[in-house]
Design a protein around this motif. Structure first.
Motif, PDB file in Angstrom:
ATOM      1  N   LEU A 192       5.754  10.421  -1.720  1.00  0.00           N
ATOM      2  CA  LEU A 192       5.275   9.730  -1.218  1.00  0.00           C
ATOM      3  C   LEU A 192       5.664   8.280  -2.096  1.00  0.00           C
ATOM      4  O   LEU A 192       6.729   7.435  -1.648  1.00  0.00           O
ATOM      5  CB  LEU A 192       3.886   9.355  -0.967  1.00  0.00           C
ATOM      6  N   ASN A 193       5.768   8.671  -3.213  1.00  0.00           N
ATOM      7  CA  ASN A 193       5.883   7.731  -4.046  1.00  0.00           C
ATOM      8  C   ASN A 193       7.282   6.737  -3.927  1.00  0.00           C
ATOM      9  O   ASN A 193       7.183   5.612  -4.158  1.00  0.00           O
ATOM     10  CB  ASN A 193       5.333   7.469  -5.473  1.00  0.00           C
ATOM     11  N   ASN A 194       8.092   7.943  -4.336  1.00  0.00           N
ATOM     12  CA  ASN A 194      10.068   7.694  -4.294  1.00  0.00           C
ATOM     13  C   ASN A 194      10.039   7.209  -2.831  1.00  0.00           C
ATOM     14  O   ASN A 194      10.694   6.015  -2.870  1.00  0.00           O
ATOM     15  CB  ASN A 194      10.199   9.160  -4.208  1.00  0.00           C
ATOM     16  N   ALA A 195       9.718   7.431  -1.814  1.00  0.00           N
ATOM     17  CA  ALA A 195       9.874   6.645  -0.321  1.00  0.00           C
ATOM     18  C   ALA A 195       9.151   4.806  -0.671  1.00  0.00           C
ATOM     19  O   ALA A 195      10.270   4.546  -0.249  1.00  0.00           O
ATOM     20  CB  ALA A 195       8.960   7.327   0.748  1.00  0.00           C
ATOM     21  N   ILE A 196       7.936   4.770  -1.530  1.00  0.00           N
ATOM     22  CA  ILE A 196       8.242   3.180  -1.800  1.00  0.00           C
ATOM     23  C   ILE A 196       9.252   2.458  -2.771  1.00  0.00           C
ATOM     24  O   ILE A 196       9.522   1.483  -2.217  1.00  0.00           O
ATOM     25  CB  ILE A 196       6.396   3.447  -1.848  1.00  0.00           C
ATOM     26  N   ARG A 201      13.699  -1.226  -2.850  1.00  0.00           N
ATOM     27  CA  ARG A 201      14.620  -1.366  -3.318  1.00  0.00           C
ATOM     28  C   ARG A 201      16.057  -1.956  -2.455  1.00  0.00           C
ATOM     29  O   ARG A 201      16.542  -1.586  -2.408  1.00  0.00           O
ATOM     30  CB  ARG A 201      15.577   0.142  -3.870  1.00  0.00           C
ATOM     31  N   GLY A 202      15.339  -1.776  -0.950  1.00  0.00           N
ATOM     32  CA  GLY A 202      15.798  -2.268  -0.094  1.00  0.00           C
ATOM     33  C   GLY A 202      17.492  -1.187   0.689  1.00  0.00           C
ATOM     34  O   GLY A 202      17.663  -1.819   0.712  1.00  0.00           O
ATOM     35  N   VAL A 203      16.562   0.350   0.392  1.00  0.00           N
ATOM     36  CA  VAL A 203      17.492   1.102   0.323  1.00  0.00           C
ATOM     37  C   VAL A 203      17.146   0.798   2.239  1.00  0.00           C
ATOM     38  O   VAL A 203      18.585   1.732   2.697  1.00  0.00           O
ATOM     39  CB  VAL A 203      17.164   2.441   0.197  1.00  0.00           C
ATOM     40  N   ALA A 204      16.594   1.210   2.788  1.00  0.00           N
ATOM     41  CA  ALA A 204      16.443   0.772   4.618  1.00  0.00           C
ATOM     42  C   ALA A 204      14.814   0.496   4.586  1.00  0.00           C
ATOM     43  O   ALA A 204      14.211   0.652   3.837  1.00  0.00           O
ATOM     44  CB  ALA A 204      16.487   2.572   4.481  1.00  0.00           C
ATOM     45  N   THR A 205      14.478   0.248   5.384  1.00  0.00           N
ATOM     46  CA  THR A 205      13.675  -0.321   6.053  1.00  0.00           C
ATOM     47  C   THR A 205      12.169   0.795   5.918  1.00  0.00           C
ATOM     48  O   THR A 205      12.750   2.017   6.151  1.00  0.00           O
ATOM     49  CB  THR A 205      13.200  -1.225   7.598  1.00  0.00           C
ATOM     50  N   LYS A 206      11.058   0.392   6.114  1.00  0.00           N
ATOM     51  CA  LYS A 206       9.849   1.575   6.296  1.00  0.00           C
ATOM     52  C   LYS A 206      10.255   2.180   7.709  1.00  0.00           C
ATOM     53  O   LYS A 206      10.100   3.451   7.222  1.00  0.00           O
ATOM     54  CB  LYS A 206       8.271   1.048   6.189  1.00  0.00           C
ATOM     55  N   PHE A 246       0.082  13.907 -16.504  1.00  0.00           N
ATOM     56  CA  PHE A 246       1.744  13.943 -16.550  1.00  0.00           C
ATOM     57  C   PHE A 246       1.801  13.364 -17.708  1.00  0.00           C
ATOM     58  O   PHE A 246       3.453  13.835 -18.321  1.00  0.00           O
ATOM     59  CB  PHE A 246       2.334  15.519 -15.640  1.00  0.00           C
ATOM     60  N   LYS A 247       1.853  12.205 -17.195  1.00  0.00           N
ATOM     61  CA  LYS A 247       3.087  11.268 -17.667  1.00  0.00           C
ATOM     62  C   LYS A 247       4.527  11.316 -17.757  1.00  0.00           C
ATOM     63  O   LYS A 247       5.470  10.898 -17.972  1.00  0.00           O
ATOM     64  CB  LYS A 247       3.386  11.142 -18.947  1.00  0.00           C
ATOM     65  N   ASP A 248       4.042  11.717 -15.966  1.00  0.00           N
ATOM     66  CA  ASP A 248       5.795  12.161 -15.141  1.00  0.00           C
ATOM     67  C   ASP A 248       6.020  10.545 -14.751  1.00  0.00           C
ATOM     68  O   ASP A 248       4.963   9.962 -13.399  1.00  0.00           O
ATOM     69  CB  ASP A 248       6.096  12.886 -14.257  1.00  0.00           C
ATOM     70  N   PRO A 249       7.006   9.798 -14.994  1.00  0.00           N
ATOM     71  CA  PRO A 249       7.588   8.464 -14.168  1.00  0.00           C
ATOM     72  C   PRO A 249       7.367   9.312 -12.484  1.00  0.00           C
ATOM     73  O   PRO A 249       6.507   7.475 -11.810  1.00  0.00           O
ATOM     74  CB  PRO A 249       8.821   8.202 -14.334  1.00  0.00           C
ATOM     75  N   ASN A 250       7.619  10.231 -11.931  1.00  0.00           N
ATOM     76  CA  ASN A 250       8.106  10.371 -10.639  1.00  0.00           C
ATOM     77  C   ASN A 250       6.264   9.935  -9.976  1.00  0.00           C
ATOM     78  O   ASN A 250       6.375   9.803  -8.752  1.00  0.00           O
ATOM     79  CB  ASN A 250       8.107  11.637 -10.395  1.00  0.00           C
ATOM     80  N   TYR A 251       5.194  10.406 -11.061  1.00  0.00           N
ATOM     81  CA  TYR A 251       3.538   9.934 -10.631  1.00  0.00           C
ATOM     82  C   TYR A 251       3.473   8.629 -10.991  1.00  0.00           C
ATOM     83  O   TYR A 251       2.541   8.172 -10.325  1.00  0.00           O
ATOM     84  CB  TYR A 251       2.671  10.921 -11.788  1.00  0.00           C
ATOM     85  N   ALA A 252       4.082   7.630 -11.127  1.00  0.00           N
ATOM     86  CA  ALA A 252       4.001   5.868 -11.913  1.00  0.00           C
ATOM     87  C   ALA A 252       3.996   5.828 -10.576  1.00  0.00           C
ATOM     88  O   ALA A 252       4.338   5.051  -9.883  1.00  0.00           O
ATOM     89  CB  ALA A 252       4.817   5.571 -12.423  1.00  0.00           C
ATOM     90  N   PRO A 253       2.172   5.073 -10.323  1.00  0.00           N
ATOM     91  CA  PRO A 253       2.672   4.338  -9.044  1.00  0.00           C
ATOM     92  C   PRO A 253       3.627   3.014  -8.472  1.00  0.00           C
ATOM     93  O   PRO A 253       4.220   2.442  -9.276  1.00  0.00           O
ATOM     94  CB  PRO A 253       0.811   4.299  -8.724  1.00  0.00           C
ATOM     95  N   ALA A 254       4.290   3.108  -7.857  1.00  0.00           N
ATOM     96  CA  ALA A 254       5.195   1.973  -7.058  1.00  0.00           C
ATOM     97  C   ALA A 254       3.961   1.223  -7.084  1.00  0.00           C
ATOM     98  O   ALA A 254       3.205   0.995  -6.871  1.00  0.00           O
ATOM     99  CB  ALA A 254       6.029   1.908  -5.698  1.00  0.00           C
ATOM    100  N   PRO A 255       4.864  -0.126  -7.890  1.00  0.00           N
ATOM    101  CA  PRO A 255       4.316  -1.168  -7.683  1.00  0.00           C
ATOM    102  C   PRO A 255       3.903  -2.013  -6.496  1.00  0.00           C
ATOM    103  O   PRO A 255       2.836  -2.449  -6.247  1.00  0.00           O
ATOM    104  CB  PRO A 255       5.702  -2.254  -8.055  1.00  0.00           C
ATOM    105  N   ARG A 259       0.204  -3.168  -5.693  1.00  0.00           N
ATOM    106  CA  ARG A 259      -0.159  -4.904  -4.636  1.00  0.00           C
ATOM    107  C   ARG A 259      -0.898  -4.921  -3.358  1.00  0.00           C
ATOM    108  O   ARG A 259      -1.713  -5.562  -2.936  1.00  0.00           O
ATOM    109  CB  ARG A 259       1.366  -5.638  -4.827  1.00  0.00           C
ATOM    110  N   MET A 260      -0.309  -3.743  -2.306  1.00  0.00           N
ATOM    111  CA  MET A 260      -0.875  -3.941  -0.887  1.00  0.00           C
ATOM    112  C   MET A 260      -2.691  -3.514  -0.915  1.00  0.00           C
ATOM    113  O   MET A 260      -2.908  -3.405  -0.606  1.00  0.00           O
ATOM    114  CB  MET A 260      -0.480  -2.635  -0.708  1.00  0.00           C
ATOM    115  N   VAL A 261      -2.744  -2.439  -1.741  1.00  0.00           N
ATOM    116  CA  VAL A 261      -4.047  -1.790  -2.712  1.00  0.00           C
ATOM    117  C   VAL A 261      -4.615  -3.169  -2.835  1.00  0.00           C
ATOM    118  O   VAL A 261      -6.311  -3.148  -2.409  1.00  0.00           O
ATOM    119  CB  VAL A 261      -4.638  -0.878  -2.989  1.00  0.00           C
ATOM    120  N   SER A 262      -4.751  -3.885  -3.909  1.00  0.00           N
ATOM    121  CA  SER A 262      -5.159  -5.373  -4.211  1.00  0.00           C
ATOM    122  C   SER A 262      -5.616  -6.108  -3.030  1.00  0.00           C
ATOM    123  O   SER A 262      -6.495  -7.350  -3.241  1.00  0.00           O
ATOM    124  CB  SER A 262      -4.150  -6.020  -5.279  1.00  0.00           C
TER     125      SER A 262
END
Ligand SMILES: NC(=O)c1ccc[n+]([C@@H]2O[C@H](COP(=O)([O-])OP(=O)(O)OC[C@H]3O[C@@H](n4cnc5c(N)ncnc54)[C@H](O)[C@@H]3O)[C@@H](O)[C@H]2O)c1
Length: 277
Positions: A192-196, A201-206, A246-255, A259-262
């Motif tokens: 899910l995080n990598n989809a965001i 990165r503008g690879v495709a629209t949502k 786990f400090k795994d970068p795949n889990y670092a929340p997408a910015p 922003r959406m939650v804020s």
């Protein structure tokens, strides 16, 4: 049984368990949210009646088994209590301590947490052997799985009783280790995080990413529709906990998620997320 919290999960678990024949006392903070929860269940029952999957009489009988309270003492005599409050460790610890004080000694206390160490919640009580995770999925009425979380200190009897409870709700139970994300979220949230991040990165629209994952992987819904269903605030809390563990970068929340939650965009629950409802 008792349920604490009348949000998405509290309401879904209440519906599932009254349909499975349990007498349920649901503890809600406000009469308004309790009323909304009962209305949600009634609306869901009406859909089932309209589709011929339930009768009016069954619906009334099921609703008769549900009572709502804002007094925690009303849970004192329950055999099992599941907390489903917001994914915030301090709040959950407070709830567990209060439940431990009011519930009879034999009550099993369970948490529906997605990521917090269940053992920390157990340690906040004087009955750690009777505390485990019962992780329902969303929507609880539809999803077949329950992850039962075995801490280092829970008794075998508790695990067996909770497995029997899951089966009585016609769910498949898997017993998992007390580790952030258990099985399903540990695997689902990097996706899910990598989809965001792809969207950023503008690879495709949502819409196209959702269409791609439905058509290309056979998923019933795409990642953005799923994030909106889960709740973006809940998704962010889950990613923060997974990253913390786990400090795994795949889990670092997408910015973008942060922003959406804020901005107060929480998904379906307040009608605005990646999509509008
Ligand atoms: N949403 C999902 O897809 C999903 C799936 C499985 C598990 N869970 C877990 O279930 C739990 C609840 O999630 P949800 O989606 O139902 O959230 P939600 O936002 O719909 O509901 C949260 C509930 O917590 C209550 N609450 C908020 N602050 C509180 C406080 N300070 N004290 C007491 N109660 C408070 C709210 O009134 C509400 O009833 C979380 O632990 C979450 O990780 C969620």
């Amino acid at each position: 049984m008792g349920i604490v919290g009348s949000g998405i999960m509290g309401s879904g678990i209440a519906e599932t368990t009254i349909e499975s024949g349990y007498k349920v006392v649901l503890l809600s903070r406000t009469p308004e949210s309790a009323k909304m929860m009962v209305e949600t269940i009634k609306a869901s029952f009406k859909k089932k009646i309209d589709r011929g999957n339930k009768t009016e009489d069954q619906s009334l009988e099921d609703l008769d088994r549900l009572s709502v309270t804002n007094e925690i003492a009303a849970l004192s005599n329950c055999d099992l209590v599941i907390e489903t409050v917001v994914e915030d460790l301090e709040v959950k610890l407070r709830v567990m301590r209060s439940l431990d004080t009011v519930c009879k000694p034999s009550t099993i206390l369970a948490t529906n947490t997605s990521t917090f160490p269940v053992v920390e919640l157990a340690a906040a009580t004087n009955r750690a052997g009777q505390v485990c995770g019962i992780h329902f999925f969303n929507p609880a009425t539809v999803m077949k799985l329950i992850e039962i979380v075995r801490t280092l200190v829970v008794s075998e009897e508790t695990i067996q009783r909770v497995c029997a409870f899951a089966l009585s709700c016609k769910k498949d139970a898997v017993v998992v280790k007390d580790q952030a994300g258990f099985v399903v979220n540990a695997l689902l949230f990097p996706y899910l995080n990598n989809a965001i991040k792809l969207l950023e990165r503008g690879v495709a629209t949502k819409d196209d990413i959702d269409t791609a994952m439905k058509g290309g992987c056979g998923f019933p819904m795409g990642p953005f529709a799923l994030l909106d269903l889960i709740g973006l605030d809940t998704a962010l809390s889950i990613l923060n906990s997974l990253y913390g563990e786990f400090k795994d970068p795949n889990y670092a929340p997408a910015p973008l998620l942060k922003r959406m939650v804020s901005a107060g965009m929480y998904g379906r629950k307040n009608k605005v997320g990646f999509y509008n409802y």
